[in-house]
Design an enzyme around this catalytic site. Sequence first.
Site: not given
Ligand code: KIV
Length: 285
Positions: A49-50, A88, A118, A120, A187
């Site tokens: 999600d970056s 993500d 993924k 969080e 992280e």
């Molecule tokens: O969104 C992202 O880039 C991440 C990092 C762990 C690379 O979650």
Amino acid sequence: MKSKLKRITYKELLRKKKNNEKAVLVTAYDYSIASIVNNSPIDIVLVGDSASMVMMGNPSTLDITLDEMIVFGKSVRKAIRKQFLIFDMPFLTYQVSRRDAIKNCGRALKETRCDAVKMEGGKEIIDRIKAVVDAGIPVCGHIGMKPQSYKKYGGYPVLGNDEEEITKIIEDGLELQKNGVLMIIVENTTDLVVKYLKENLKIPIYSIGSGIDSDGQIVVINDIIGLYSKFTPRFIKRYENLSEKISIALNKYAKDVKNEKFPQKSKIPKTDRKIFLKAISKLKI
Ligand code: KIV
């Protein structure tokens, strides 16, 4: 030269952990870069999600929607045939309820054909993570400093410096493993915490900004190839400066256009002079 395509399965990632072989992870967001990654020694690709910052110019990961992420996910999937692909889940697509979590993670899995999603969080959202795993959706965890919670921290701190933080991160890791999570990204966490997780958990532990003693490293690809300059994390090593290379190419292109050196004469389609003269002779201007 294209490397031989051997698909990286989860079994292979477990074998690597067992044999102390490091896994190499990067993010990717678009077809062109993902095609290069597909022919590289990378093991895992994360559609992070970056993308919110590096692809869309937003201030944080909080701004990206599931619809937007799915466009990036589908584009990357078309290129990635070798690596294990993780998608993500954006902010608020899985935190609110178990129903939301299953619906949105299931949609991401179906539409992007990723290998895992993924999420969080640790103990505080374990019921939603368990619901997703129980629905048959493979999950990658993300603990330590969680970027989607940056407003709560007031920034992007390193966690794992006091007893409370250390206990929380380790308990989060244990809880995720107990509930069927496949692997965990840790992280901005201190070295001994990551080492402990790596040595005491059976599932792979991948580090970002958390030291070397893990089962592998993950980075945002734009950071290591010099394609995003608004913010560079403290731990990043820049292997290339593509921004500079692109600027040089653009300057050369502009110069050539102005001096009529582009396009090259030999590559310009030629008009048949006879037909052209006939055509313009009939014009009423
Ligand atoms: O969104 C992202 O880039 C991440 C990092 C762990 C690379 O979650």
